[in-house]
Write an enzyme that holds these catalytic residues in place. Sequence first.
Site, PDB file in Angstrom:
ATOM      1  N   ASP A 464       0.892  -1.352  -0.070  1.00  0.00           N
ATOM      2  CA  ASP A 464      -0.012  -0.030   0.132  1.00  0.00           C
ATOM      3  C   ASP A 464       0.835   1.428  -0.055  1.00  0.00           C
ATOM      4  O   ASP A 464       2.138   1.301   0.294  1.00  0.00           O
ATOM      5  CB  ASP A 464      -0.844  -0.066   1.286  1.00  0.00           C
ATOM      6  CG  ASP A 464      -2.156   0.760   1.253  1.00  0.00           C
ATOM      7  OD1 ASP A 464      -2.203   1.630   0.120  1.00  0.00           O
ATOM      8  OD2 ASP A 464      -2.823   0.579   2.178  1.00  0.00           O
ATOM      9  N   ASP A 533     -10.488   2.284  -3.186  1.00  0.00           N
ATOM     10  CA  ASP A 533     -11.249   2.020  -1.992  1.00  0.00           C
ATOM     11  C   ASP A 533     -12.855   2.158  -2.009  1.00  0.00           C
ATOM     12  O   ASP A 533     -13.585   1.818  -1.065  1.00  0.00           O
ATOM     13  CB  ASP A 533     -10.821   3.156  -0.957  1.00  0.00           C
ATOM     14  CG  ASP A 533      -9.612   2.954  -0.482  1.00  0.00           C
ATOM     15  OD1 ASP A 533      -8.977   1.337  -0.448  1.00  0.00           O
ATOM     16  OD2 ASP A 533      -8.750   3.616   0.375  1.00  0.00           O
TER      17      ASP A 533
END
Length: 712
Positions: A464, A533
Site C-alpha cells: 500500500d 477504496d
Amino acid sequence: MITVSGRRFHLRGANYSYVFEADGAGYLLHLYFGRRIADEDISFLAAPCFLSFSPEPPDALSPAFSLDTEPQEYGCYGQGDFRRPALVFVREGGRASNLRYEGYELTSDAVPAGLPHVRGGETLAVKLRDTLADVRVTLFYTVNDDSDVLVRHAEIEAGEDLVLERVFSFSLDLPAGDYDVLRLHGRHLAERIPCRTALGHGLCRIESSRGASSHQMNPFLAVMGRDASEDSGDVYGFGLIYSGSFALEAERCQTDVRVQGGLNDLGFSWRLKKGEVFTAPQAMLAWSSSGMGGLSRVYADFFRTHILPPERVFSPRPIVINNWEATYFDFDTPALLKLIDEAAALGIDTFVLDDGWFGARSDDHRALGDWYVNCEKLAGGLDPVIAHCKERGMKFGLWFEPEMISENSDLFRAHPGWAVGTPPRCKSRDQYVLDLSRPEIVDYIYNCMAKLLQLHDISYVKWDMNRHLTEFCGEKSGGREGEFAHRYMLGVYALAERLAKNFPGVFFEGCSGGGGRFDAGMLYYFPQFWTSDDTDPFERAKIQWGTSYAYPMSAMSCHVSASPNHQTGRETLLSARGHIASLGATGYELDLGKLSAEEKEAVKAQIIAYREVEDLILRGDLYRLSDPFGSNVFAELAVSKDKTRAYAVGMVERFIPSDYNRRLRLKGLDENKRYHVRELGLTLHGSTLMHAGLLLPKLHDLETWVWHIEQV
Ligand code: DGJ
C-alpha cells in the site's frame, strides 16, 4: 519488424507503421504513425514549407526549412522550434541544443536500467549528437511483432558537465487536424474518470507532481480524430511505464500537433557530470483504427504479454478475504480465526491480514516502519493465524506500507532523518514518506520485509501507499532536490524488484489508498492492483469502466464489500456487488459473520460462478457495451479470443417506468457462429446478437444482470 533504408526507419508492429528519417542535414523528422503502409520514400510529407516568423537554423539546407514547422522526432530548445521541447539542458554555454543524426544500432537488449520495462521485442537505437554542446542522445524504439504498441525511451549522455531540466521519453509531431484528447482524471474513491474534449490550439497537459502517478491523473492520454468513437476511427494512446511524477502533453501548434511526455519537468533538474548518462522511463505509443475500444484491447494484450509478471498473468488468481473493512484496526487472533473459518466455509482461498498487525499500530496515527508483529494483538504472533489458514486449506497474505514512516514509531525515534523532507514537514494521514532515494533505507525495509517472508508462510503481499510526497528533499539530498522525485521512484522500483525476484512464490498486489498508483510501472511487478477504496458497485462500475480504457480487466482487483457501503452509505444487492466484482480479479472484504445463511450460500455460488468465467477475465477481450457516464446503463462484455464464449455484466442505474424494449447490441462475437444465451434461453447467430441485439432486462435501481454466452 524494423527496416532501415539509408537514413529512413520504418517500424512495424502487428498492424501499424511508424516512419521517420534523418534528412540531409541530419535532422530527425517524423513522417508517419498509423495503419501499416508500404516501405517507400515518404520524405515529401516533410517537405520544407516557408512560414513567416518560423526561423531557419544556421545551416539549413533550404531557406524554407524551419525546425518550427518540420515534424520532429524529438524536439529541442533554442534553434527556432517554438513548440515545447522534449529536451532542455543547461550548461556553461547556455541552453540551446541542436541534435543531429549520427547512426543507429539494432539490439535486443536495451532495457532502461533500474526501471520497469517492456518484456521482449527488438530495439532500434538511434544516435544523435548535439552540434552546440558535447551531448549525445539515444532514442530507443522497441517493437513487438504481435502488438500495436511501440515502446520508446531516451538516454542522454553528457560529454561535459550540465544540468538536465527536462527529458521526455518520447515526442512526435502528428499531422495538423482536428483531434480530441481523452484523459483519465479522478480523486480518492473516484479514480480514472474518462474525460474527452476537443484539442484546441495551445497546450493540453496532464501531469502529476505528487511523487506518484496518482488518483488525480493517470499517466495515459489518448489522441483521436474527432469522428473516432468507441468502435471506429483512428486513435493513438500514450502511456508511461512509470509510477512517479509525470507529464503528458498534446500541443496543437500552427502546423501540427506535438505529443510528448515522460518525467514531470516541474521541479525536475538532474546534474550530469561529464561521462554520465541519464535514462528516461519508457513510454507506450499505441495505435488502433477501431476506436477507443480497439485501443483498450491493444493495451490489454500488450500488458498481458509484455508488461505484467509472466509467471502470474494467466494463472487463476487468489480469491481473498481481506479483513480491512471487516475489522479495520480492531482485531485480535480470535476475531481473525473466526473470519478465516467463515471464509473457508464459503470457498475463499486466501486470507489477507490488512493494516494494524505490527508495532503499536492501534490506529492510523502510529507505527508505520515498525515491521514486527504486535503480539499483544496477535497472541503468539502470525503463526497461529497462518496455521489456522492452513488447517482450513487457505493461504495467508499480509499488508505492508513499505514507503512510509509514522512520527510516532520506533523507526522515526531511531532515525528521524529517514523521513522525506526536513522539519517542519507536511503530514498526510498523519504519516511521512520514507526516504527511499537512499539505498541504505531501501536495504533496511527490504530486510524487514524479507525477514517476515522468510520466517512465515506468506503467499500474498498487499503493498500500500497512503500519501503523496510534498517535500522533495531529504537529509542527504543536499543541492540535488531536483533529482529527488525520480531517485525516490528508483528506490521504490529497486525494492519491488528485489522482493519479486527473491520471493517468486509470493503474489504481490499493489495498492495506493485504493487505485492511486494504478500504472504500468507498478503492474510490471504486481499482476494486479487494488482498483479503488470505493467498492459501492454503482461507483465501482464507473471506476472499472474508466480503468479499462488503458488497463486489462485482470489487473483490476475488485472486492465484494458490505451493504450499506462504507464509503457511500448506499445499499445494494449482494448480487450487484458480486457481478461488478466479477469483472476483475475478484475477492471479498466484509465481515462474513454478519451475512445471513442465504447470503452465505449466495457467496458460495458467486465464487463458483467466478471461477467459471475467470479465464475470460484473465485472457479475454473486453468490449464496452453501454457507457455508465453517458447513459442509465452500464454493460461490458468479455469475449474469449476464439470467440466461442462470452460473459456480459450489466447494471441499471435507475428504474425508468415503462421504458421497455430497449436493445443492447453485443460486440466482438463471430457473425457466423451460433450462440446460446444461458439466462435468456435463446440461441442466435453472432450477427443477430451484434446487430439486432438483445432486450435489456427489466430491472430496478442498481440491479445487475449477467449473460453467459456459449457457442453451440
Ligand atoms: C488504503 C487501502 O486502499 C485499504 O484497502 C487499506 O489497506 C487501508 N489503506 C489500510 O490502511
